[in-house]
Design an enzyme around this catalytic site. Sequence first.
Site, PDB file in Angstrom:
ATOM      1  N   ASP A  71       5.649  -2.627   5.260  1.00 59.20           N
ATOM      2  CA  ASP A  71       5.233  -3.148   4.162  1.00 59.20           C
ATOM      3  C   ASP A  71       4.970  -4.482   3.589  1.00 59.20           C
ATOM      4  O   ASP A  71       5.730  -5.098   4.684  1.00 59.20           O
ATOM      5  CB  ASP A  71       6.024  -2.471   2.980  1.00 59.20           C
ATOM      6  CG  ASP A  71       7.318  -2.414   3.258  1.00 59.20           C
ATOM      7  OD1 ASP A  71       7.752  -3.411   4.010  1.00 59.20           O
ATOM      8  OD2 ASP A  71       8.157  -1.870   2.431  1.00 59.20           O
ATOM      9  N   ASN A 140      16.919   4.128  -4.683  1.00 61.72           N
ATOM     10  CA  ASN A 140      16.334   5.166  -5.211  1.00 61.72           C
ATOM     11  C   ASN A 140      15.711   6.186  -4.331  1.00 61.72           C
ATOM     12  O   ASN A 140      14.915   7.022  -4.592  1.00 61.72           O
ATOM     13  CB  ASN A 140      15.402   4.893  -6.318  1.00 61.72           C
ATOM     14  CG  ASN A 140      14.101   3.878  -5.777  1.00 61.72           C
ATOM     15  OD1 ASN A 140      14.158   4.016  -4.490  1.00 61.72           O
ATOM     16  ND2 ASN A 140      13.335   3.236  -6.471  1.00 61.72           N
ATOM     17  N   HIS A 142      13.688   5.349  -1.774  1.00 63.04           N
ATOM     18  CA  HIS A 142      12.455   5.112  -1.083  1.00 63.04           C
ATOM     19  C   HIS A 142      12.330   4.524   0.203  1.00 63.04           C
ATOM     20  O   HIS A 142      13.319   4.200   0.864  1.00 63.04           O
ATOM     21  CB  HIS A 142      11.629   3.980  -2.045  1.00 63.04           C
ATOM     22  CG  HIS A 142      12.357   2.568  -1.767  1.00 63.04           C
ATOM     23  ND1 HIS A 142      12.606   1.758  -3.075  1.00 63.04           N
ATOM     24  CD2 HIS A 142      12.640   1.779  -0.835  1.00 63.04           C
ATOM     25  CE1 HIS A 142      13.064   0.646  -2.635  1.00 63.04           C
ATOM     26  NE2 HIS A 142      12.897   0.526  -1.443  1.00 63.04           N
ATOM     27  N   GLU A 147       7.817   4.485  -3.418  1.00 63.62           N
ATOM     28  CA  GLU A 147       8.769   4.725  -4.422  1.00 63.62           C
ATOM     29  C   GLU A 147       8.799   6.312  -4.828  1.00 63.62           C
ATOM     30  O   GLU A 147       7.795   7.044  -4.807  1.00 63.62           O
ATOM     31  CB  GLU A 147       8.382   4.115  -5.758  1.00 63.62           C
ATOM     32  CG  GLU A 147       8.477   2.474  -5.314  1.00 63.62           C
ATOM     33  CD  GLU A 147       9.729   1.827  -5.563  1.00 63.62           C
ATOM     34  OE1 GLU A 147      10.826   2.641  -5.468  1.00 63.62           O
ATOM     35  OE2 GLU A 147       9.779   0.653  -5.955  1.00 63.62           O
TER      36      GLU A 147
HETATM   37  C1  GLP Z   1      12.740  -2.947   0.122  1.00 64.87           C
HETATM   38  C2  GLP Z   1      11.996  -2.628   1.542  1.00 64.87           C
HETATM   39  C3  GLP Z   1      12.456  -1.411   2.209  1.00 64.87           C
HETATM   40  C4  GLP Z   1      13.894  -1.458   2.426  1.00 64.87           C
HETATM   41  C5  GLP Z   1      14.527  -1.375   1.143  1.00 64.87           C
HETATM   42  C6  GLP Z   1      16.067  -1.555   1.226  1.00 64.87           C
HETATM   43  O1  GLP Z   1      12.372  -2.168  -0.656  1.00 64.87           O
HETATM   44  N1  GLP Z   1      10.674  -2.319   1.274  1.00 64.87           N
HETATM   45  O2  GLP Z   1      11.753  -1.006   3.447  1.00 64.87           O
HETATM   46  O3  GLP Z   1      14.554  -0.266   3.218  1.00 64.87           O
HETATM   47  O4  GLP Z   1      14.060  -2.572   0.617  1.00 64.87           O
HETATM   48  O5  GLP Z   1      16.567  -2.761   1.344  1.00 64.87           O
HETATM   49  P1  GLP Z   1      18.111  -3.079   1.715  1.00 64.87           P
HETATM   50  O6  GLP Z   1      18.340  -3.034   3.348  1.00 64.87           O
HETATM   51  O7  GLP Z   1      18.283  -4.685   1.530  1.00 64.87           O
HETATM   52  O8  GLP Z   1      18.977  -2.313   1.032  1.00 64.87           O
END
Ligand code: GLP
Length: 249
Positions: A71, A140, A142, A147
């Site tokens: 993304d 959440n 995702h 989402e």
């Molecule tokens: C963002 C990214 C996701 C990632 C998520 C969790 O939303 N788009 O790909 O998995 O954050 O991030 P973290 O590893 O910092 O908790």
Amino acid sequence: MKRMTCLIVLEDYQALAREAARAVARKLLEKPDLVLALPTGDTPIGMYRELVRLHREGLVDFSQVTAFNLDEYLGIPPDHPQSFKSYMCQHLWDQVNLKEERLHIPASLPEDPDGECARYEGLIQEAGGIDLAVLGLGRNGHIGFNEPGTPFESLTHVAQLSEETRKREAQAFGGLERVPKKAITMGIRTIMNAREILLLVSGVEKAEALSRALSGPITPEVPASVLQLHPRLTMLADAAAAGSLPNLT
Ligand code: GLP
């Protein structure tokens, strides 16, 4: 195909990072022209650090790899310090021998965002599909920026970021009003089409999301729950994240 789901619980974040890097390195040795989908966030930073180390030791070669980011934010320049492009340059792209022409990330300022999504999905097809998708997990539930509520059949698309997700990024962007409201993300179908998935989950704040993803109902309200249907899924969780799973504590 025989279904293979595997949950590996590691002692702590460092062990998780090492195991994740080894899993990617093993796939690379098996298939040097691997097509990867790669995540951002805090969770994979240790994996990237270890992959860079293995590369410097001469153990991992990225010269034939094609990499697609999961993304990218919309509405900020690609060289913005919080763009996922900047993140990838810092943590991987500039540190290993990936070839620039085989590095892909959605454009953050496209003239036609829907066209950009179709182009990105097309590039994945042209590359022969994704061999290994490495994923993080949002609090959440995702995956990528899919989402809660995202249809399971979604391909690469423009996603609205949830308030929860934006609030989490407010500090990094210097205020909630500066956090982009939209992103381009691979869709759930795009991710599920990967031949193999590696999900990385770290920290007690992810424990509930992991438990819902792994053993809750399969529902778009918990996007990662769809992974229960993937034929080749490996989940790496540290003990803090795995703490709420039944029969593990
Ligand atoms: C963002 C990214 C996701 C990632 C998520 C969790 O939303 N788009 O790909 O998995 O954050 O991030 P973290 O590893 O910092 O908790």
